[in-house]
Each structure stands twice: as C-alpha cells, then as structure tokens.
Enzyme design. Structure first.
Site, PDB file in Angstrom:
ATOM      1  N   ASP A  52       0.832  -1.213   0.000  1.00  0.00           N
ATOM      2  CA  ASP A  52       0.000   0.000   0.000  1.00  0.00           C
ATOM      3  C   ASP A  52       0.865   1.260   0.000  1.00  0.00           C
ATOM      4  O   ASP A  52       0.699   2.151   0.849  1.00  0.00           O
ATOM      5  CB  ASP A  52      -0.930   0.025   1.216  1.00  0.00           C
ATOM      6  N   GLU A 266     -11.295  -1.068  -1.874  1.00  0.00           N
ATOM      7  CA  GLU A 266     -10.539  -0.459  -0.785  1.00  0.00           C
ATOM      8  C   GLU A 266      -9.443   0.403  -1.384  1.00  0.00           C
ATOM      9  O   GLU A 266      -9.325   0.532  -2.605  1.00  0.00           O
ATOM     10  CB  GLU A 266      -9.937  -1.536   0.118  1.00  0.00           C
TER      11      GLU A 266
END
Length: 520
Positions: A52, A266
C-alpha cells in the site's frame, strides 16, 4: 612485419567493436528526448517491498510510506533504499495510547502488524508534513490518526484521531461520533456491513481548487467515503456537516464516493490531472490469486459523482457477486505475458496504489504487485500515467526506469509497424498454473497473452485484429478502432521490461477497457 600485424589486429578490433557496440548499447539507447534508463539491466534495480505505498516528495527526494512501517526513499523513482524514523522504532510509545483506547482487543493484542496504508501530504497552513495512518482492529474497530513532521525522513509527533469505525452505543464516549451525530445511541445503519458499517482504513488526502482539504477512506462492506479536513489542525472539519441520504452521504462519514452493499473496494486514492479528478480503488482480495486490481473512475468535482468510461457510477446500489470480475470501473492494468519476457515472473494482484503529479507535470501511479512465481512476496512498481484526448488517463505498458514519454510526441513514420497487442480483460485474474505439477510451466490461468497486429502507414490495422488508426502529426495522442470499438490513447517510446531496449508503445482506453501495444 610487426607493424603490419598490429594494423591488422587494430582493424579487426575496430571491426568487432563496430558490430558489438550497437548491440551492447541497445539496452541503454537514448529515447526520443535523449534520456536513458538509470540502470543498465532490470536486475540492477534496487527494489522496495512496501505494501500500500503512498508517495510524497520533499526537495529532490521521493519517499514511500507503506503498511507495517515499510519506509523507502529515492532520488530517481527507480532505485529505493530503506530508512527508519522514530515511528519505525518507537511506534508502541507513539501510538500506544490510542491503540489501547480503541483498536486493541484480546483477539487483536499486538500493534505491530496493525499500522496500515498511511497517507503523507504537506499542509501549507500548518507548515507541517501530515501522516494519516490507519490503526486497524478486528470487527472493523479501527481509527485513522494524524501525525506531523517538519520534514520527510524525520521524526513524527502524534496529534490525534481523525475518524473511527466499529463503534457501538456502549463505546461511543471514546469517539467523536456522538459529537457529530448529536446522540449517544448508535443508529442501526452503522451496525451492518451491508449498509454503512465500514473499516476506517486507507486514507487519501487531496486539496481541491478552492484550497479545501478532503480525506477519503473506507473499505469494502459499507463503501468508500470522504469528508473535509480543517486546514489549521489537519483533523476533521466539524463546521462542515452532511445529511444522511442513502447511497449519497452520511452524517458521520460524509460523502459516499464508491462501493457499498458488501462489494469489494478499498485503497481509495484521488488524483487531479488532465482536467478531472480520478478515483482509484482496489477490487478483489489482495492475495496472489485473490483477483486484486486497480479500478478507475473520474469526476469534474472532487466530491463526485465518479463514473467510469461507460457512465457506470462508482457507488453500488446492490450486492454484485465477485464485482472484481464485473465490467464496472476501468481496469487500469492486468497480468500480461509479453513474448520473450521472463514469464515466470509476471506481475499479478496489482493494487494498493497511490498516484501523484511531479514538478514537471508528469503523472505516475505507484502500487504494490505480487508475482506469478513468488507467492505472497510483493514489490513496488511505478508507471507513468498518460493523458488521452478525451480526458482519461492510461498506464504505460512498461514500468518507469527513468525514461518518460516524449513531451512533443513522435514522427508518424516511427509509429507504423508490427505490434503485440494486449487487452486488459476485466473478467480475468491470475489463478495459478494450469499444470501445477510442471514447476517450469508459464502456462497460467488468468494471464493476458498478446496478439499480433500491424499499424500500416495508410492508417489501417491488419493482423489478428483489424481496423484503423490515426495520430496527429507531431503528437503522441492516438486513436485506434478495433472490432467496432474506438480507443483513445497515447504513443510512448519506452524501455521494455525484458532488456530495456527502447521500443514504441501505446496505451489506450475504449468501451471501459484498456489496451497496450508494444512494437516488435
């Protein structure tokens, strides 16, 4: 006699050098604008392993901040070196208070693996770097907190919580939920993941044209949301209120951007470029065979509504089975088996991305990827984002290694020729080898393989697919029609992954589908 031998040897050496030099230099040949890769071989790149990854730039240095305190820095966006700060080593002291107060539970007792997907931005009003960090708990009991620093690479100071999830009536007094809602009882919509119960993770912060700061967040289940931040504090702007309107807005979570009804989605991230706000979201599950992928939508306004190229909204109004194989949202890239590549090491499950526009106006997408032969091991990749004439952006076919698309375009005579063409199918995802017993096999399920086409100088396309193509002289903007679908895109001469030889490529989007071409 001796001088004659020397002359013959010298001549032979010169002849061999004349043959070998262009071959040896093919991987480092200059691009259309004279730039070369910053490495001589792909294997020389110093990689980052950060899940991420968010990216920020301070001075001439780029910084990656990822989940689990995986920090890296670079001066060229190619080679990365790890670094540490006080959050790397003293995180239990810095975040221990909020951890014990909110996410910590008997089933989730260690903070170490629960610091997820930070976002790092500069706040001009505060004159501070701001980190928005997800502190994750079970049953969606999470919180996004703010930390500040004077410069990147330096130490962080804890400021406070920004938004909560997983709250119940008996725990509201530990949050700001009652302050925002004006009640001490949790409405039922926050108790259902099919409604408005979310996981408060994956923040992204952007500043709009009015100078207002907004934070997006959320994950799966109840969707992706955003609200305004107070520039003076970096925390929530309590002066801005929101009405609760199904599938549009919520009194506590603000404006609904995407997802909902239990659908995947997400890692929301916003990028402002090419005249639009682009919303990226990661669909599917992040594991190697989980179908993880980046989907893209756009809007003229930062608060939406966001739609894909076919006009489908990013916000869902019902549950969709396996929405990561649906045709909603532009899939930015998929797994590709280019001919001649090391096809034992194909990118799979690309996602968790950030994006930014550099000082020179070049846009990039930064993401983590797993690989076809490395299990759950992951690394960071960077690709240039190219603008199309109809206001979309597309990802370059090859990773960025120091060579950008030429700003002034290319001579049309260099564009015609034979290409491999890859279509990023929206309904496929990497599922492993077709023959698991064959350890050397590169025959995979869910990997897109190229077909062969020829862009002829008369504007026609022949080969495995047929149609027409065009480009404005002296421009990189291209249009190609295949099978009745018109794709708008860009040409870019870039180093290919297998050997860094610079070849002409194109990236384009049409009918909600992205395609890549690489000249043979």
């Amino acid at each position: 006699m001796k001088s004659s031998i020397i002359r013959r040897v010298a001549a032979a050496v010169a002849f061999i050098a004349a043959i070998v030099a262009p071959l040896a230099g093919c991987s480092a040949a200059a691009g259309a604008d004279g730039t070369k890769p910053v490495v001589s071989k792909v294997s020389d790149i110093k990689r980052a392993s950060s899940h991420d990854p968010t990216i920020a730039k301070d001075g001439d240095t780029y910084y990656i901040y990822g989940s689990h305190r995986a920090w890296y820095k670079s001066t060229d966006l190619v080679n990365w070196e790890p670094f540490t700060d006080n959050l790397s080593t003293d995180f239990k002291d810095i975040l221990g208070g909020i951890w014990k107060e909110w996410p910590q539970q008997p089933s989730n007792s260690d903070l170490t693996g629960n610091m997820w997907a930070p976002e790092v931005v500069y706040n001009k009003t505060m004159k501070k770097w701001c980190m928005y960090m997800s502190v994750n708990g079970t049953n969606y009991k999470s919180v996004i907190v703010l930390l500040t620093a004077d410069h990147l690479g330096g130490d962080w100071t804890y400021v406070g919580p920004v938004v909560y999830s997983g709250f119940r009536t008996e725990t509201m007094d530990k949050t700001d939920v009652g302050k925002v809602l004006g009640t001490n009882e949790v409405p039922t919509r926050y108790l259902s993941p099919g409604d408005t119960e979310i996981n408060a993770i994956d923040p992204s912060v952007e500043t709009d044209d009015n100078g207002d700061m907004w934070m997006t967040f959320g994950s799966w289940f109840g969707g992706l949301w955003m609200f305004k931040l107070d520039q003076k504090t970096g925390l929530r702007d309590y002066a801005t209120t929101y009405k609760t309107v199904p599938d549009k807005s919520d009194q506590y979570y603000g404006v609904k951007l995407a997802g909902g009804y239990g659908n995947s989605g997400e890692g929301s991230y916003l990028l402002h470029t090419n005249g639009y706000w682009y919303l990226f979201a990661s669909y599917g599950a992040l594991q190697q065979t989980g179908g993880y992928q980046i989907r893209m939508f756009r809007s003229k306004d930062i608060t939406g509504p966001y739609v894909d190229e076919n006009g489908n909204p990013a916000v869902y109004t019902k549950s969709v089975a396996n929405n990561w194989t649906s045709d909603i949202g532009v899939r930015l890239m998929a797994s590709v088996k280019w001919s001649g590549n090391d096809n034992t090491n194909i990118e799979v499950a690309q996602g968790g991305n950030s994006a930014f526009v550099d000082d020179d106006g070049t846009a990039y997408v930064i993401y983590h990827t797993r690989f076809s032969n490395r299990g759950e091991e992951h690394e960071v990749r960077v690709r240039e984002l190219l603008p199309t004439s109809d206001g979309w952006i597309v990802a370059a076919p090859y990773e960025y290694v120091g060579v950008k698309a030429a700003a002034k375009g290319y001579d049309k005579s260099k564009l015609a020729g034979d290409y491999e063409l890859v279509t990023h199918a929206q309904n496929t995802f990497f599922q492993g080898k077709k023959n698991i017993a064959d350890k050397d096999s590169t025959d995979y399920i869910g990997v897109n393989e190229p077909v062969n086409i020829t862009l002829k100088s008369d504007g026609t396309v022949t080969g495995d697919q047929t149609g027409t193509w065009s480009v404005k002289d002296g421009s990189d903007r291209m249009s190609i029609t295949l099978g009745g679908t018109t794709y708008e895109g860009d040409f870019a001469q870039l180093p290919r992954d297998k050997d860094l030889k610079q070849v002409m490529t194109f990236s384009a989007i049409g009918g909600n589908v992205c395609i890549w071409g690489s000249k043979q």
